[in-house]
Design a protein around this motif. Structure first.
Motif, PDB file in Angstrom:
ATOM      1  N   GLN A 612       3.615  82.329  10.846  1.00 16.00           N
ATOM      2  CA  GLN A 612       3.206  81.753   9.559  1.00 16.00           C
ATOM      3  C   GLN A 612       2.114  82.563   8.877  1.00 16.00           C
ATOM      4  O   GLN A 612       1.595  82.153   7.848  1.00 16.00           O
ATOM      5  N   GLY A 613       1.754  83.697   9.472  1.00 15.97           N
ATOM      6  CA  GLY A 613       0.843  84.595   8.788  1.00 15.97           C
ATOM      7  C   GLY A 613      -0.615  84.436   9.130  1.00 15.97           C
ATOM      8  O   GLY A 613      -1.481  84.845   8.352  1.00 15.97           O
ATOM      9  N   ASP A 614      -0.942  83.862  10.281  1.00 16.40           N
ATOM     10  CA  ASP A 614      -2.347  83.692  10.648  1.00 16.40           C
ATOM     11  C   ASP A 614      -2.587  84.305  12.037  1.00 16.40           C
ATOM     12  O   ASP A 614      -2.694  83.597  13.036  1.00 16.40           O
ATOM     13  N   PRO A 615      -2.685  85.623  12.130  1.00 14.32           N
ATOM     14  CA  PRO A 615      -2.845  86.270  13.434  1.00 14.32           C
ATOM     15  C   PRO A 615      -4.174  85.953  14.106  1.00 14.32           C
ATOM     16  O   PRO A 615      -4.263  85.969  15.338  1.00 14.32           O
ATOM     17  N   VAL A 616      -5.210  85.662  13.318  1.00 13.91           N
ATOM     18  CA  VAL A 616      -6.504  85.318  13.908  1.00 13.91           C
ATOM     19  C   VAL A 616      -6.380  84.039  14.733  1.00 13.91           C
ATOM     20  O   VAL A 616      -6.782  83.971  15.897  1.00 13.91           O
ATOM     21  N   GLU A 617      -5.815  83.001  14.122  1.00 10.87           N
ATOM     22  CA  GLU A 617      -5.664  81.734  14.828  1.00 10.87           C
ATOM     23  C   GLU A 617      -4.706  81.871  16.007  1.00 10.87           C
ATOM     24  O   GLU A 617      -4.903  81.252  17.067  1.00 10.87           O
ATOM     25  N   ALA A 618      -3.674  82.682  15.851  1.00 11.67           N
ATOM     26  CA  ALA A 618      -2.734  82.893  16.948  1.00 11.67           C
ATOM     27  C   ALA A 618      -3.446  83.501  18.156  1.00 11.67           C
ATOM     28  O   ALA A 618      -3.228  83.086  19.298  1.00 11.67           O
ATOM     29  N   ALA A 619      -4.297  84.492  17.920  1.00  7.07           N
ATOM     30  CA  ALA A 619      -5.032  85.118  19.021  1.00  7.07           C
ATOM     31  C   ALA A 619      -6.005  84.136  19.663  1.00  7.07           C
ATOM     32  O   ALA A 619      -6.181  84.126  20.890  1.00  7.07           O
ATOM     33  N   VAL A 620      -6.650  83.293  18.849  1.00 10.73           N
ATOM     34  CA  VAL A 620      -7.553  82.275  19.399  1.00 10.73           C
ATOM     35  C   VAL A 620      -6.775  81.324  20.311  1.00 10.73           C
ATOM     36  O   VAL A 620      -7.228  80.967  21.405  1.00 10.73           O
ATOM     37  N   LEU A 621      -5.588  80.897  19.879  1.00  4.04           N
ATOM     38  CA  LEU A 621      -4.775  80.002  20.703  1.00  4.04           C
ATOM     39  C   LEU A 621      -4.331  80.678  21.990  1.00  4.04           C
ATOM     40  O   LEU A 621      -4.272  80.044  23.051  1.00  4.04           O
ATOM     41  N   GLN A 622      -4.021  81.973  21.924  1.00  4.26           N
ATOM     42  CA  GLN A 622      -3.669  82.680  23.152  1.00  4.26           C
ATOM     43  C   GLN A 622      -4.850  82.731  24.117  1.00  4.26           C
ATOM     44  O   GLN A 622      -4.678  82.579  25.331  1.00  4.26           O
ATOM     45  N   GLY A 623      -6.047  82.914  23.580  1.00  2.00           N
ATOM     46  CA  GLY A 623      -7.229  82.895  24.430  1.00  2.00           C
ATOM     47  C   GLY A 623      -7.448  81.532  25.063  1.00  2.00           C
ATOM     48  O   GLY A 623      -7.812  81.432  26.240  1.00  2.00           O
ATOM     49  N   ALA A 624      -7.218  80.473  24.276  1.00  2.00           N
ATOM     50  CA  ALA A 624      -7.368  79.116  24.809  1.00  2.00           C
ATOM     51  C   ALA A 624      -6.355  78.855  25.912  1.00  2.00           C
ATOM     52  O   ALA A 624      -6.679  78.268  26.953  1.00  2.00           O
ATOM     53  N   ALA A 625      -5.115  79.291  25.694  1.00  2.00           N
ATOM     54  CA  ALA A 625      -4.088  79.122  26.725  1.00  2.00           C
ATOM     55  C   ALA A 625      -4.438  79.924  27.975  1.00  2.00           C
ATOM     56  O   ALA A 625      -4.252  79.457  29.100  1.00  2.00           O
ATOM     57  N   GLY A 626      -4.969  81.128  27.781  1.00  2.00           N
ATOM     58  CA  GLY A 626      -5.343  81.954  28.916  1.00  2.00           C
ATOM     59  C   GLY A 626      -6.389  81.301  29.793  1.00  2.00           C
ATOM     60  O   GLY A 626      -6.386  81.461  31.014  1.00  2.00           O
ATOM     61  N   ARG A 627      -7.286  80.550  29.185  1.00  2.00           N
ATOM     62  CA  ARG A 627      -8.287  79.841  29.981  1.00  2.00           C
ATOM     63  C   ARG A 627      -7.669  78.691  30.775  1.00  2.00           C
ATOM     64  O   ARG A 627      -8.123  78.369  31.880  1.00  2.00           O
ATOM     65  N   LEU A 628      -6.632  78.057  30.232  1.00  2.00           N
ATOM     66  CA  LEU A 628      -6.021  76.912  30.898  1.00  2.00           C
ATOM     67  C   LEU A 628      -5.081  77.316  32.034  1.00  2.00           C
ATOM     68  O   LEU A 628      -4.912  76.566  32.993  1.00  2.00           O
ATOM     69  N   TRP A 629      -4.458  78.483  31.918  1.00  2.00           N
ATOM     70  CA  TRP A 629      -3.430  78.855  32.889  1.00  2.00           C
ATOM     71  C   TRP A 629      -3.911  78.853  34.340  1.00  2.00           C
ATOM     72  O   TRP A 629      -3.174  78.426  35.239  1.00  2.00           O
ATOM     73  N   PRO A 630      -5.119  79.344  34.652  1.00  2.00           N
ATOM     74  CA  PRO A 630      -5.530  79.345  36.067  1.00  2.00           C
ATOM     75  C   PRO A 630      -5.534  77.966  36.709  1.00  2.00           C
ATOM     76  O   PRO A 630      -5.375  77.858  37.929  1.00  2.00           O
ATOM     77  N   SER A 631      -5.711  76.907  35.917  1.00  2.00           N
ATOM     78  CA  SER A 631      -5.662  75.559  36.483  1.00  2.00           C
ATOM     79  C   SER A 631      -4.238  75.098  36.735  1.00  2.00           C
ATOM     80  O   SER A 631      -4.009  74.103  37.424  1.00  2.00           O
ATOM     81  N   VAL A 632      -3.267  75.787  36.162  1.00  2.00           N
ATOM     82  CA  VAL A 632      -1.858  75.463  36.396  1.00  2.00           C
ATOM     83  C   VAL A 632      -1.320  76.306  37.542  1.00  2.00           C
ATOM     84  O   VAL A 632      -0.627  75.814  38.431  1.00  2.00           O
ATOM     85  N   GLY A 633      -1.672  77.569  37.528  1.00  2.00           N
ATOM     86  CA  GLY A 633      -1.161  78.497  38.525  1.00  2.00           C
ATOM     87  C   GLY A 633      -1.175  79.895  37.940  1.00  2.00           C
ATOM     88  O   GLY A 633      -1.996  80.225  37.090  1.00  2.00           O
ATOM     89  N   LEU A 634      -0.253  80.719  38.377  1.00  2.00           N
ATOM     90  CA  LEU A 634      -0.155  82.082  37.875  1.00  2.00           C
ATOM     91  C   LEU A 634       0.145  82.058  36.386  1.00  2.00           C
ATOM     92  O   LEU A 634       1.077  81.389  35.945  1.00  2.00           O
ATOM     93  N   PRO A 635      -0.659  82.755  35.559  1.00  2.00           N
ATOM     94  CA  PRO A 635      -0.414  82.738  34.107  1.00  2.00           C
ATOM     95  C   PRO A 635       1.027  83.099  33.768  1.00  2.00           C
ATOM     96  O   PRO A 635       1.541  84.136  34.195  1.00  2.00           O
TER      97      PRO A 635
END
Length: 723
Positions: A612-635
């Motif tokens: 949708q044209g918002d790469p800044v927000e997309a990268a922020v969401l990827q960072g947020a997901a990256g922080r959550l993945w270790p609590s689930v298991g292997l990213p």
């Protein structure tokens, strides 16, 4: 374990809402707050009922208010925990943390609290002093920004511990507390010689004063003094070296107990069997009969409530009742003395076996969220029921049945680690009841899959399937095959997964089984089809699941179906439609504490956001997901199937932002905790100035026959990896 009156997991400086006024203690409050600024471990000690917990909560709130923004505090109530191995689980639960891996809970705490400046209030640890001390020592060593305020009747005994012994209230504060609480009962009691003598005789112990205030509804201060004197002479006891305040508190409770009617004393004793809070229906079933008709329980309970023996609290599932710990312990002694403790434990166990069965049936109905909320408040009692089953050799089958029936709690409500330990413990003995054992086996296999422990899952499911076939248990055989298909999906054997899942779904149809597990099995089959290049077929399956979920009021399985449909919408060039589907999926997954479902949605939302044209927000969401993945298991599970959407998003964002700016945005997202990440993902953002990144139309790259790296990964574990 989470205190319903206390703060949330990351409370700020505001004190908690309280139903009664906080009386006195201004000097102690200031001194305790200052001590928290000087020491990393402060322990408030004192007699039961002296007001330690309430002062500690006030001091924690004041400390946080004086700290820089971002500091917070959380309270862990350990009085309901009986098993030493669950101390760390109680802390994880109270702080609202979630971890689906096989890591120990203390490792989860060390990882998820790293870098956070916070104060942990550890309340009621005295019966678990050694495991509590070990945990506190480990956390303080590994988390330099953490402070601990322990509250108990004894020190933890750790190096660097600063003790804060709490004395009873002074004369003026005691009078103020007694008269304030009497007014709360509708009795205008004025300060006077008799009131002051009453406070002196009760030695300023807040719990004793609270109990006395409840009695002023029926007796004058003079009458209380007269009766109190009699009861002191009758009930004062204990060892010669016991502190007078300890004997006085026991006497005060005993005096209140003696003033109760026989029915009130009987109910008081029987209610001590509950762990944590309870509702009226549970009290009527567990405590009714044998001298106390069930229809009389409400009236008797109301009297105990009026006398401050019980406290009423509002919860998401309605009003509930709770005993102060000291009051419960006193009642438990009377119950044991009457020789009725074992019978009450069995009645308590039977009620919660029935509750678990009801919740399992209602999970696939419009009451699904109510079930999740109910299980949340009933966890202490469910644990007590499990403990009751598993400590009786002849009742191992009941423990297996209960642990298996709670599959939706372990899987759907974010408690995989605790569930696995109950299941493994329940399976240690051979119960002789094959059906109960088979259910516990397939649920254990399911949990192991979601934790990424594929070896253990394969062994358990193979055993379950072999035993089910020998026993002729068609239902258990269907679940074993279903979960084996899920395991094939996890290990990227798409053809094998499809074969097993289709066979399992046919077995379900043959035995008339339709519930959330069956619906999730259809979503898993859709995953297998999508991974093999049949996205239209996957969409048809998920639309069927969506309709079935809406017909039944089911929202948990529906969230995974929406996730797949959202990917299809993105692939068809409709990012706005995909965002709407994902917002609905994320709201439901987060409401159920489904961390895996939440992080998968956030990953896909990042892809939609960059489209949708918002790469800044997309990268922020990827960072947020990256922080959550270790609590689930292997990213992203280390799978090409699931990594493809992430790589598409990252490549597009890097092209638009450049490597340095992309990395900066990812770091910003990594600073968000789970609540903040979900809130960020759900907020509506307008596309930026950059032109929209076109989503592919027509066949999706990488999803053709024979290809192992599709351009999207609707969900690694077939949707049934929630928890």
């Amino acid at each position: 374990m989470r205190d319903p009156h206390g703060p949330g997991p990351w409370a700020g400086g505001a004190p908690p809402l309280e139903l009664t006024a906080f009386i006195g203690r201004s000097a102690e409050l200031a001194e305790l707050t200052a001590a928290l600024g000087r020491a990393r471990l402060v322990t408030v000690t004192g007699a039961g009922g002296v007001g330690k917990s309430r002062l500690a909560v006030r001091a924690a709130a004041r400390w946080a208010a004086g700290e820089p923004a971002g500091a917070g505090w959380g309270r862990v109530e350990l009085a309901e925990v009986r098993d030493p191995q669950f101390v760390a689980y109680a802390v994880v639960e109270a702080l609202g943390l979630t971890d689906h891996t096989t890591r120990l809970p203390r490792e989860t705490l060390l990882e998820q609290l790293a870098g956070r400046r916070m104060l942990l209030v550890l309340d009621g640890f005295e019966h678990l002093a050694e495991p509590s001390a070990r945990l506190v020592a480990r956390l303080l060593r590994g988390l330099p920004e953490l402070r601990v305020l322990a509250v108990g009747r004894r020190p933890l005994g750790l190096a660097g511990e600063r003790l804060f012994p709490l004395a009873p209230l002074g004369p003026e504060e005691a009078v103020e507390l007694l008269t304030d609480r009497a007014r709360a009962h509708g009795v205008p009691v004025a300060d006077g010689p008799e009131v002051r003598e009453l406070c002196r005789r009760l030695e300023g112990i807040p719990l004793a004063l609270e109990l006395a205030a409840g009695r002023l509804r029926a007796l004058s201060p003079a009458q209380l003094l007269h009766r109190l004197g009699d009861r002191f002479r009758l009930l004062t006891g204990g060892t010669r070296d016991a502190l007078p305040r300890h004997r006085t508190l026991r006497t005060a409770i005993g005096w209140s107990h003696e003033l109760c009617t026989p029915a009130e004393r009987l109910l008081w004793a029987r209610l001590s069997v509950f762990a944590g809070s309870f509702d009226l229906e549970a009290a009527e079933y567990v405590c009714g009969g044998a001298g106390l008709p069930a229809e009389d329980v409400l009236d008797v309970l109301s009297e105990l409530l009026a006398q401050s023996v019980l406290a009423r609290e509002e919860t998401p599932v309605g009003p509930r009742y709770r005993m102060l710990d000291t009051v419960r312990e006193y009642g438990a002694e009377w119950l044991a003395a009457a020789g009725d403790a074992d019978r009450l434990r069995r009645r308590h166990r039977d009620w919660y076996l029935g509750l678990a069965a009801w919740c399992e049936l209602e999970w696939c109905t419009p009451r699904q969220r109510e079930v999740a909320a109910r299980v949340d408040v009933e966890l202490p009692n469910l644990r007590a029921a499990l403990e009751c089953c598993l400590t009786e050799p002849d009742e191992a089958h009941l423990g297996q049945h209960l642990a298996g029936s709670l599959w939706f709690c372990w899987v759907g409500c974010g408690r995989l680690s605790e569930g696995r330990r109950w299941l493994e413990r329940s399976l240690e003995p051979e119960s002789g009841y094959e059906r109960a054992r088979l259910k516990a086996l397939w649920v254990l296999g399911y949990v192991a899959i979601l934790q990424g422990d594929t070896g253990a899952a394969l062994r358990v499911l193979r055993t379950c399937r072999e035993r089910a076939e020998r026993a002729g248990d068609a239902v258990a055989a269907a679940y074993a095959e279903h979960r084996t298909g899920c395991l094939a999906l996890v290990t990227d054997d798409m053809a094998g997964a499809e074969t097993l899942l289709r066979s399992a779904l046919e077995r379900y149809r043959a035995v008339g089984e339709l519930n959330s597990n069956v619906l999730m099995g259809r979503v898993e089959l859709a995953m297998a089809r999508a991974f093999q290049g049949d996205l239209p077929g996957a969409v048809r399956l998920c639309e069927e699941v969506r309709r079935a979920c809406e017909d039944h009021g089911e929202r948990w399985a529906r969230s995974y179906a929406l996730y797949v449909l959202a990917y299809a919408a993105w692939a068809d060039g409709d990012p706005a439609g995909a965002r709407e589907l994902l917002a609905n999926a994320l709201a439901d997954a987060h409401a159920f504490r489904d961390l895996l479902g939440s992080v998968l949605v956030i990953e896909l939302l990042a892809l939609v956001t960059v489209a949708q044209g918002d790469p800044v927000e997309a990268a922020v969401l990827q960072g947020a997901a990256g922080r959550l993945w270790p609590s689930v298991g292997l990213p992203l599970f280390g799978s090409a199937y699931y990594n493809a959407p992430h790589e598409l998003c990252e490549a597009a964002a890097r092209r638009a932002l450049g490597d340095a700016r992309y990395a900066e945005c990812v770091r910003a997202g990594a600073g968000l905790d789970r609540e903040a990440a979900v809130a960020r993902a759900l907020r509506h953002r307008k596309p930026g100035a950059l032109g929209a990144l076109p989503a592919p139309r027509g066949p999706v790259p990488g999803t053709g026959p024979g290809q192992r790296e599709p351009a999207a990964s609707p969900t690694r574990k077939g949707g049934e990896t929630a928890g």
